[in-house]
Design an enzyme around this catalytic site. Structure first.
Site, PDB file in Angstrom:
ATOM      1  N   TRP A 121       0.691  -1.325   0.165  1.00 17.34           N
ATOM      2  CA  TRP A 121      -0.340  -0.135   0.091  1.00 17.34           C
ATOM      3  C   TRP A 121       0.668   0.957   0.305  1.00 17.34           C
ATOM      4  O   TRP A 121       0.513   2.424  -0.305  1.00 17.34           O
ATOM      5  CB  TRP A 121      -0.573  -0.370   1.411  1.00 17.34           C
ATOM      6  CG  TRP A 121      -1.584   1.650   1.498  1.00 17.34           C
ATOM      7  CD1 TRP A 121      -0.951   2.700   2.299  1.00 17.34           C
ATOM      8  CD2 TRP A 121      -2.369   2.023   0.781  1.00 17.34           C
ATOM      9  NE1 TRP A 121      -1.681   3.497   2.576  1.00 17.34           N
ATOM     10  CE2 TRP A 121      -2.757   3.251   1.429  1.00 17.34           C
ATOM     11  CE3 TRP A 121      -3.234   2.014  -0.279  1.00 17.34           C
ATOM     12  CZ2 TRP A 121      -3.300   4.235   0.936  1.00 17.34           C
ATOM     13  CZ3 TRP A 121      -3.761   2.757  -1.054  1.00 17.34           C
ATOM     14  CH2 TRP A 121      -4.301   3.874  -0.317  1.00 17.34           C
ATOM     15  N   HIS A 302       6.294 -11.178  -0.715  1.00 23.75           N
ATOM     16  CA  HIS A 302       6.126  -9.965  -0.445  1.00 23.75           C
ATOM     17  C   HIS A 302       6.392  -8.849   1.034  1.00 23.75           C
ATOM     18  O   HIS A 302       7.033  -7.922  -0.141  1.00 23.75           O
ATOM     19  CB  HIS A 302       4.760 -10.063  -0.091  1.00 23.75           C
ATOM     20  CG  HIS A 302       3.912  -8.276  -0.080  1.00 23.75           C
ATOM     21  ND1 HIS A 302       4.018  -7.841  -1.473  1.00 23.75           N
ATOM     22  CD2 HIS A 302       3.597  -7.973   1.471  1.00 23.75           C
ATOM     23  CE1 HIS A 302       3.183  -6.588  -0.656  1.00 23.75           C
ATOM     24  NE2 HIS A 302       2.686  -6.579   0.564  1.00 23.75           N
TER      25      HIS A 302
END
Length: 329
Positions: A121, A302
């Site tokens: 994000w 990630h």
């Protein structure tokens, strides 16, 4: 025992821990006060670090990606999370509020232009911020790109990632009646904002567990229980943003506006086996971003803490520190 023998831990590539030389609570309006800190060299290259989530908060480890002699490192907790107050508050908490907060912080600290460093994000927010204020962003360092599209939400909350992690997906979906499982974001939204603190906390922990289980290429799928306060802010804010499609005017907003940052140099560091934000988004971004360069890390997922990801991000920022004049910072 290491799951990948011979592979260094991420900490081996980072600078030693440091403490901030400045900490403050900045009133950004709408009843929100945002925690802001500075560390490193007050005369160094200014870099703002945008954490993930939404709702993840910043951590001391994030200071360690930058040479403290070369960088002025600015970290802040976005509205509603970390040390910002009120905690877990969604009112007046949108992407555009956060973009305005970043500019408010830049002006409050007397910075003309800075490097922008963000993952997941944080990469989304970095791109939207740079597209809105291209005059303020001198360089973008992005990790684990999320473009806030329906395709990406469908992957993670609609059964795509579940094809690789069926046990964890089963735990995530089992809390919801079968009739509601066609839209897991909406189903969790009803529970995360039910007004019952115990229900909200239970579903917040389940929401966080699904994401945390898939974050690292080394994950065994059992991330452990997330502290209640952190989970509640993280899950409520993330869900709030996803229910509202990132508060963007159209699906694909970032790529449609990427021409606005075509001249801004930057690097995308992307794990090949990223289960939360698969490499297609990073690939699409790199194809449209004229001055951007994509680096795929072969044995990584990630998480910021993946060794290969950490090593490459440190290398990228070392180059920025050595060549600050090139970027006009």
């Amino acid at each position: 025992m290491d799951k990948f023998p011979g592979q260094k831990r991420a900490a081996a590539f980072l600078y030693p821990p440091i403490e901030p030389f400045d900490q403050q609570m900045l009133d950004v309006g709408d009843g929100h006060r945002v925690y802001v800190e500075q560390s490193g060299n007050p005369e160094g290259v200014p870099v703002v670090v945008l954490h993930g989530g939404p709702g993840g908060g910043c951590s001391p480890a994030m200071r360690r990606y930058f040479d403290p002699e070369a960088f002025r490192v600015i970290l802040f907790d976005q509205r509603g999370c970390g040390r910002s107050r009120p905690h877990a508050m969604i009112e007046a908490n949108t992407t555009w509020h956060l973009v305005a907060d970043i500019e408010r912080i830049r002006c409050a600290l007397g910075i003309q232009r800075w490097a922008v460093f963000g993952g997941s994000w944080g990469a989304t927010l970095a791109l939207i911020y740079a597209e809105a204020h291209p005059e303020s962003a001198a360089f973008l360092a992005l990790r684990g790109v999320f473009l806030s599209t329906q395709r990406e939400l469908d992957w993670f909350y609609g059964g795509g990632a579940a094809q690789f992690w069926p046990e964890q997906w089963g735990r995530f979906t089992s809390l919801v009646p079968e009739a509601e499982r066609g839209d897991m974001i909406a189903a969790y939204h009803r529970r995360l904002f039910s007004g019952d603190f115990m229900v909200e906390t239970r579903f917040a922990r389940a929401w966080a567990a699904w994401e945390n289980a898939l974050a690292s290429v080394e994950s065994d799928g059992n991330p452990g229980e997330t502290p209640a306060d952190y989970a509640r802010a993280f899950a409520r804010l993330e869900n709030h943003y996803f229910v509202n499609k990132g508060f963007l005017d159209e699906d694909g907003h970032i790529l449609r506006n990427v021409g606005k940052i075509g001249h801004i140099p930057g690097v995308i560091v992307q794990g090949r086996y990223d289960m939360i934000c698969p490499p297609k988004s990073a690939h699409d971004l790199a194809n449209g971003w004229r001055a951007g360069r994509l680096h795929i890390v072969r044995a990584a997922g990630h998480a910021l803490s993946e060794p290969g990801i950490s090593q490459e991000l440190v290398r990228v920022m070392q180059a920025v520190g050595r060549n600050r004049g090139t970027y006009g910072i």
